[in-house]
Design a protein around this motif. Structure first.
Motif, PDB file in Angstrom:
ATOM      1  N   UNK A  16       0.949  -1.239   0.162  1.00 34.68           N
ATOM      2  CA  UNK A  16       0.168  -0.088  -0.081  1.00 34.68           C
ATOM      3  C   UNK A  16       0.568   1.349  -0.103  1.00 34.68           C
ATOM      4  N   UNK A  17       2.088   1.210   0.995  1.00 35.80           N
ATOM      5  CA  UNK A  17       2.875   2.363   0.620  1.00 35.80           C
ATOM      6  C   UNK A  17       3.548   2.612  -0.677  1.00 35.80           C
ATOM      7  N   UNK A  18       3.923   1.631  -1.434  1.00 34.14           N
ATOM      8  CA  UNK A  18       4.496   1.695  -2.783  1.00 34.14           C
ATOM      9  C   UNK A  18       3.376   2.167  -4.023  1.00 34.14           C
ATOM     10  N   UNK A  19       2.144   1.754  -3.577  1.00 31.09           N
ATOM     11  CA  UNK A  19       1.026   2.191  -4.364  1.00 31.09           C
ATOM     12  C   UNK A  19       0.492   3.644  -4.039  1.00 31.09           C
ATOM     13  N   UNK A  20       0.660   3.905  -2.845  1.00 35.05           N
ATOM     14  CA  UNK A  20       0.594   5.639  -2.539  1.00 35.05           C
ATOM     15  C   UNK A  20       1.570   6.282  -2.872  1.00 35.05           C
ATOM     16  N   UNK A  21       2.711   5.860  -2.727  1.00 34.46           N
ATOM     17  CA  UNK A  21       3.942   6.632  -3.620  1.00 34.46           C
ATOM     18  C   UNK A  21       3.913   6.935  -5.029  1.00 34.46           C
ATOM     19  N   UNK A  22       3.439   5.906  -5.755  1.00 31.10           N
ATOM     20  CA  UNK A  22       3.202   5.867  -7.018  1.00 31.10           C
ATOM     21  C   UNK A  22       2.105   7.003  -7.346  1.00 31.10           C
ATOM     22  N   UNK A  23       1.069   6.951  -6.524  1.00 26.30           N
ATOM     23  CA  UNK A  23      -0.079   7.868  -7.203  1.00 26.30           C
ATOM     24  C   UNK A  23       0.314   9.271  -6.913  1.00 26.30           C
ATOM     25  N   UNK A  24       1.185   9.299  -5.826  1.00 26.70           N
ATOM     26  CA  UNK A  24       1.509  10.686  -5.277  1.00 26.70           C
ATOM     27  C   UNK A  24       2.540  11.293  -6.352  1.00 26.70           C
ATOM     28  N   UNK A  25       3.287  10.233  -6.730  1.00 27.68           N
ATOM     29  CA  UNK A  25       4.372  10.697  -8.087  1.00 27.68           C
ATOM     30  C   UNK A  25       3.735  11.170  -9.187  1.00 27.68           C
ATOM     31  N   UNK A  26       2.566  10.601  -9.741  1.00 28.06           N
ATOM     32  CA  UNK A  26       1.757  10.957 -10.970  1.00 28.06           C
ATOM     33  C   UNK A  26       1.117  12.339 -10.833  1.00 28.06           C
ATOM     34  N   UNK A  27       0.549  12.298  -9.485  1.00 27.85           N
ATOM     35  CA  UNK A  27      -0.070  13.653  -9.243  1.00 27.85           C
ATOM     36  C   UNK A  27       1.007  14.839  -9.131  1.00 27.85           C
ATOM     37  N   UNK A  28       1.882  14.516  -8.525  1.00 30.91           N
ATOM     38  CA  UNK A  28       2.968  15.742  -8.561  1.00 30.91           C
ATOM     39  C   UNK A  28       3.487  15.820  -9.964  1.00 30.91           C
ATOM     40  N   UNK A  29       3.811  15.052 -10.565  1.00 35.12           N
ATOM     41  CA  UNK A  29       4.127  15.336 -11.985  1.00 35.12           C
ATOM     42  C   UNK A  29       3.272  16.157 -12.899  1.00 35.12           C
ATOM     43  N   UNK A  30       2.081  15.682 -12.762  1.00 31.59           N
ATOM     44  CA  UNK A  30       0.990  16.632 -13.523  1.00 31.59           C
ATOM     45  C   UNK A  30       1.002  17.933 -12.749  1.00 31.59           C
ATOM     46  N   UNK A  31       0.853  18.188 -11.790  1.00 30.86           N
ATOM     47  CA  UNK A  31       0.895  19.421 -11.112  1.00 30.86           C
ATOM     48  C   UNK A  31       2.107  20.339 -11.428  1.00 30.86           C
ATOM     49  N   UNK A  32       3.294  19.714 -11.267  1.00 41.47           N
ATOM     50  CA  UNK A  32       4.603  20.359 -11.715  1.00 41.47           C
ATOM     51  C   UNK A  32       4.571  20.662 -13.175  1.00 41.47           C
ATOM     52  N   UNK A  33       4.050  19.913 -14.183  1.00 39.34           N
ATOM     53  CA  UNK A  33       4.042  20.442 -15.631  1.00 39.34           C
ATOM     54  C   UNK A  33       3.134  21.588 -15.760  1.00 39.34           C
ATOM     55  N   UNK A  34       2.017  21.507 -14.904  1.00 42.96           N
ATOM     56  CA  UNK A  34       0.968  22.687 -15.198  1.00 42.96           C
ATOM     57  C   UNK A  34       1.344  23.948 -14.445  1.00 42.96           C
TER      58      UNK A  34
END
Length: 150
Positions: A16-34
């Motif tokens: 679950x920790x790895x899954x949450x880390x992956x989701x957080x990384x995807x969200x942060x990547x999209x926010x950073x690009x925007x």
């Protein structure tokens, strides 16, 4: 069959920790690009996509780690070393911007002839979608220009 026991979540907290880390990384990547500011004006005269061959070299190696279990710290350590080396290789080759996450969200890397702030140059341009000749707003990050329709 009644004595068969299979628990796919033998280590639920770690998975679950790895899954949450992956989701957080995807969200942060999209926010950073925007949130990128685009201070440069670029007039693209010619563009061609750069093939992402490095990713096709990576997939066979990733498949060898598909049987990773959280119960085997040796395999997790081996996978971490592999990811570190893949990062180092892509960073040194200048292909760090070409990762599967960006490809999934429609970003592509192009080799473009462009006039940027009055200077003609050949540059690598990251653009979401197809880069056609025209006017764009741009930002430079690590020798790569990120462009958006201007």
């Amino acid at each position: 069959m009644s004595e068969c026991y299979f628990n796919p979540f033998a280590n639920p907290y770690l998975s679950v920790e790895f899954l949450l880390l992956t989701i957080l990384s995807v969200v942060l990547s999209n926010i950073s690009l925007k949130k990128i500011s685009f201070p440069f004006k670029a007039k693209v005269t010619k563009a061609k996509p750069i093939p992402n061959d490095i990713i096709s070299y990576v997939f066979p190696y990733v498949v060898s780690f598909m049987g990773i279990s959280y119960e085997n710290p040796e395999k997790l350590l081996g996978f971490a070393v592999f990811l570190f080396w893949m990062f180092a290789i892509t960073y040194k080759s200048g292909q760090i911007i070409m990762n599967p996450l960006l490809l999934m969200f429609g970003w592509k890397l192009y080799e473009a002839e462009a006039e940027i702030d009055g200077n003609e140059r050949s540059a690598r341009v990251l653009f979401k979608g197809s880069l056609a000749p025209g006017e764009y707003d741009a930002q430079t990050i690590q020798d790569v220009y990120i462009a958006r329709g201007g």
